[in-house]
Design an enzyme around this catalytic site. Sequence first.
Site, PDB file in Angstrom:
ATOM      1  N   ARG A  50      71.932  -3.819 -42.459  1.00  0.00           N
ATOM      2  CA  ARG A  50      71.343  -4.783 -41.534  1.00  0.00           C
ATOM      3  C   ARG A  50      70.551  -4.022 -40.465  1.00  0.00           C
ATOM      4  O   ARG A  50      71.150  -3.382 -39.602  1.00  0.00           O
ATOM      5  CB  ARG A  50      72.434  -5.596 -40.853  1.00  0.00           C
ATOM      6  CG  ARG A  50      73.397  -6.285 -41.801  1.00  0.00           C
ATOM      7  CD  ARG A  50      74.579  -6.815 -41.027  1.00  0.00           C
ATOM      8  NE  ARG A  50      75.584  -7.435 -41.890  1.00  0.00           N
ATOM      9  CZ  ARG A  50      76.757  -7.870 -41.465  1.00  0.00           C
ATOM     10  NH1 ARG A  50      77.092  -7.751 -40.185  1.00  0.00           N
ATOM     11  NH2 ARG A  50      77.614  -8.411 -42.305  1.00  0.00           N
ATOM     12  N   ASP A  52      68.382  -3.834 -37.056  1.00  0.00           N
ATOM     13  CA  ASP A  52      68.428  -4.603 -35.814  1.00  0.00           C
ATOM     14  C   ASP A  52      67.111  -5.326 -35.551  1.00  0.00           C
ATOM     15  O   ASP A  52      66.083  -5.053 -36.181  1.00  0.00           O
ATOM     16  CB  ASP A  52      68.700  -3.669 -34.625  1.00  0.00           C
ATOM     17  CG  ASP A  52      70.069  -3.048 -34.666  1.00  0.00           C
ATOM     18  OD1 ASP A  52      70.936  -3.551 -35.417  1.00  0.00           O
ATOM     19  OD2 ASP A  52      70.276  -2.051 -33.952  1.00  0.00           O
ATOM     20  N   ARG A 197      69.766   4.870 -32.600  1.00  0.00           N
ATOM     21  CA  ARG A 197      69.049   4.683 -31.335  1.00  0.00           C
ATOM     22  C   ARG A 197      69.783   5.344 -30.167  1.00  0.00           C
ATOM     23  O   ARG A 197      69.155   5.859 -29.240  1.00  0.00           O
ATOM     24  CB  ARG A 197      68.846   3.192 -31.079  1.00  0.00           C
ATOM     25  CG  ARG A 197      67.838   2.554 -32.039  1.00  0.00           C
ATOM     26  CD  ARG A 197      67.854   1.045 -31.956  1.00  0.00           C
ATOM     27  NE  ARG A 197      67.521   0.593 -30.615  1.00  0.00           N
ATOM     28  CZ  ARG A 197      67.728  -0.652 -30.187  1.00  0.00           C
ATOM     29  NH1 ARG A 197      68.300  -1.554 -31.004  1.00  0.00           N
ATOM     30  NH2 ARG A 197      67.399  -0.991 -28.959  1.00  0.00           N
TER      31      ARG A 197
END
Length: 245
Positions: A50, A52, A197
Site C-alpha cells: 500500500r 501512501d 520517508r
Amino acid sequence: MAHYKAILAYDGTRYAGFQRQVSANSIQQEVETGLQRLGWQERSVLAAGRTDSGVHATGQVISFNMDWTHSPETLLRALNANLPDDIAAQAISQVADDFHPRFDAYAREYQYQIYLKPVRDPLKERIAWRVWPEPDVTLMNAAAMDLIGGHDFAPLGRAMKLGGKTIRSVFEASWNTEQDGLIFCIRANAFLYHMVRRIVNVLVMIGQSKEEVSIIKRGLETGKINLVGLAPPQGLTLTGVFYKA
C-alpha cells in the site's frame, strides 16, 4: 477463469494512496473500475503493498482472477484504455492460481528523489523534495550503511497493525548523485509504515549536519530515535517488487 499479474505505474499526486478508501479516490479504486468495465466481477484485486497518499510507483504489482478470452497483451491495451492518464499497466501476464503479489515477494525497492535548489521548481515539485542547503552525500551514505542487515526498525516506522512485527531486513541503502539532485535507493524484504520517508528525513538532517552520523546506529541499538519528521510523499516511488523465478 485465469489468474493475472499486472505491473502498474502511477502518479500518486491526486490519490489518497493505493488502497481503496471510503471517502477519497485511490489507485485501487480506479484500477478496479477499469477492470469492471472489461467484465471483471471479483470484489478486490490483490496488491504487493500500500503506497501512501501522494506516493508514486513504477513497479507496483497486483493480481486478479478474470474470465478473458483474448491474450494478456490485448487485456493490457484494454485496461489502459479504461484507466485515467496518471495510471497505466506496464505489463500483464498469466500466473499460477496461487500467486500472491504480497506474500510471494522476497524484496521491495523504493527510490526517493531530491532536487537541490535554493528556490522552488514547480515542475520538479510533483516528483521530488526540494532540499537546501545542499547536504553532504558522503555523510548520508555513511549513515545509510547502518541500515543494512536485519534490525528492529520500530524507531523508524510502525507496523501496519497493532502488535505487528517491526523487524525487517534491508539489503541495499545508498544515495547517488544526479544533475541538480540526489536519489536514494533502498531495497528490503518489507517496509514499515512511513519507514522510507522517516529514514530519508533523518539522512538529510545528517547530511546538513543537524544530526550526528551515528544517530541511526544508536537508534537501532537502543530502540529510540527522538525525531518525528517525515520527508514529503511526492519524492517517493515504489520502483520494484521481486519474486523468485
